[in-house]
Design a protein around this motif. Sequence first.
Motif, short mmCIF file in Angstrom:
data_model
loop_
_atom_site.label_atom_id
_atom_site.label_comp_id
_atom_site.label_asym_id
_atom_site.label_seq_id
_atom_site.Cartn_x
_atom_site.Cartn_y
_atom_site.Cartn_z
N ILE A 16 0.84 -1.21 0.00
CA ILE A 16 0.00 0.00 0.00
C ILE A 16 0.87 1.25 0.00
O ILE A 16 0.62 2.20 -0.75
CB ILE A 16 -0.96 -0.01 1.20
N ALA A 17 1.91 1.26 0.84
CA ALA A 17 2.81 2.41 0.89
C ALA A 17 3.52 2.60 -0.44
O ALA A 17 3.72 3.73 -0.88
CB ALA A 17 3.82 2.23 2.02
N VAL A 31 12.03 4.29 1.27
CA VAL A 31 11.81 4.37 2.71
C VAL A 31 10.36 4.04 3.05
O VAL A 31 10.08 3.30 4.00
CB VAL A 31 12.18 5.78 3.24
N ALA A 32 9.42 4.57 2.29
CA ALA A 32 8.00 4.34 2.57
C ALA A 32 7.62 2.88 2.39
O ALA A 32 6.73 2.38 3.08
CB ALA A 32 7.14 5.21 1.67
N TRP A 36 9.57 -0.80 8.34
CA TRP A 36 9.16 0.17 9.36
C TRP A 36 8.57 1.43 8.74
O TRP A 36 7.66 2.03 9.31
CB TRP A 36 10.36 0.53 10.24
N GLY A 37 9.08 1.84 7.61
CA GLY A 37 8.57 3.04 6.97
C GLY A 37 7.10 2.94 6.61
O GLY A 37 6.35 3.90 6.76
N ILE A 40 5.00 3.25 9.84
CA ILE A 40 4.98 4.64 10.32
C ILE A 40 4.11 5.49 9.40
O ILE A 40 3.32 6.31 9.88
CB ILE A 40 6.41 5.19 10.41
N LEU A 41 4.23 5.28 8.10
CA LEU A 41 3.44 6.04 7.14
C LEU A 41 1.94 5.82 7.36
O LEU A 41 1.16 6.77 7.37
CB LEU A 41 3.83 5.65 5.71
N LEU A 42 1.55 4.57 7.53
CA LEU A 42 0.12 4.28 7.70
C LEU A 42 -0.42 4.75 9.05
O LEU A 42 -1.63 4.93 9.19
CB LEU A 42 -0.13 2.78 7.52
N LEU A 43 0.44 4.96 10.03
CA LEU A 43 -0.01 5.52 11.30
C LEU A 43 0.03 7.04 11.30
O LEU A 43 -0.84 7.69 11.87
CB LEU A 43 0.85 4.98 12.45
N LEU A 44 1.05 7.61 10.67
CA LEU A 44 1.27 9.04 10.72
C LEU A 44 0.34 9.83 9.80
O LEU A 44 -0.16 10.89 10.20
CB LEU A 44 2.73 9.35 10.36
N VAL A 45 0.09 9.35 8.61
CA VAL A 45 -0.73 10.10 7.65
C VAL A 45 -2.15 10.36 8.17
O VAL A 45 -2.62 11.50 8.10
CB VAL A 45 -0.74 9.41 6.27
#
Length: 99
Positions: A16-17, A31-32, A36-37, A40-45
């Motif tokens: 997905i990222a 990175v995305a 881990w990226g 973090i992306l799916l939690l941060l966005v």
Amino acid sequence: MAKRKSKSKTSMTQQIAGIATMGMPAPVQKVAASKWGSKILLLLVPVLIASGIITISFTGGMPSINVNHDRAAAVGRDLRDEALKAAERVRDYNETPYR
């Protein structure tokens, strides 16, 4: 015969990222789409969208992502103030003698 190690499969969040960052530069995509990226992306966005820092609008069927720098600065100040208050409470709690 020796067993060959297979490459680890990419998770659904990594896929997905990777799709979500298709239009971005290659280093950002890498990175995305990392283990881990992507998490973090799916939690941060969603947090950034909910706080109003990032807005998504659709023009002619194409999404447009905008960053509100003023809102980001305000949220940053609020987070800093809350962190300082929490640190003071922890310090006060640690300084109280035990009974």
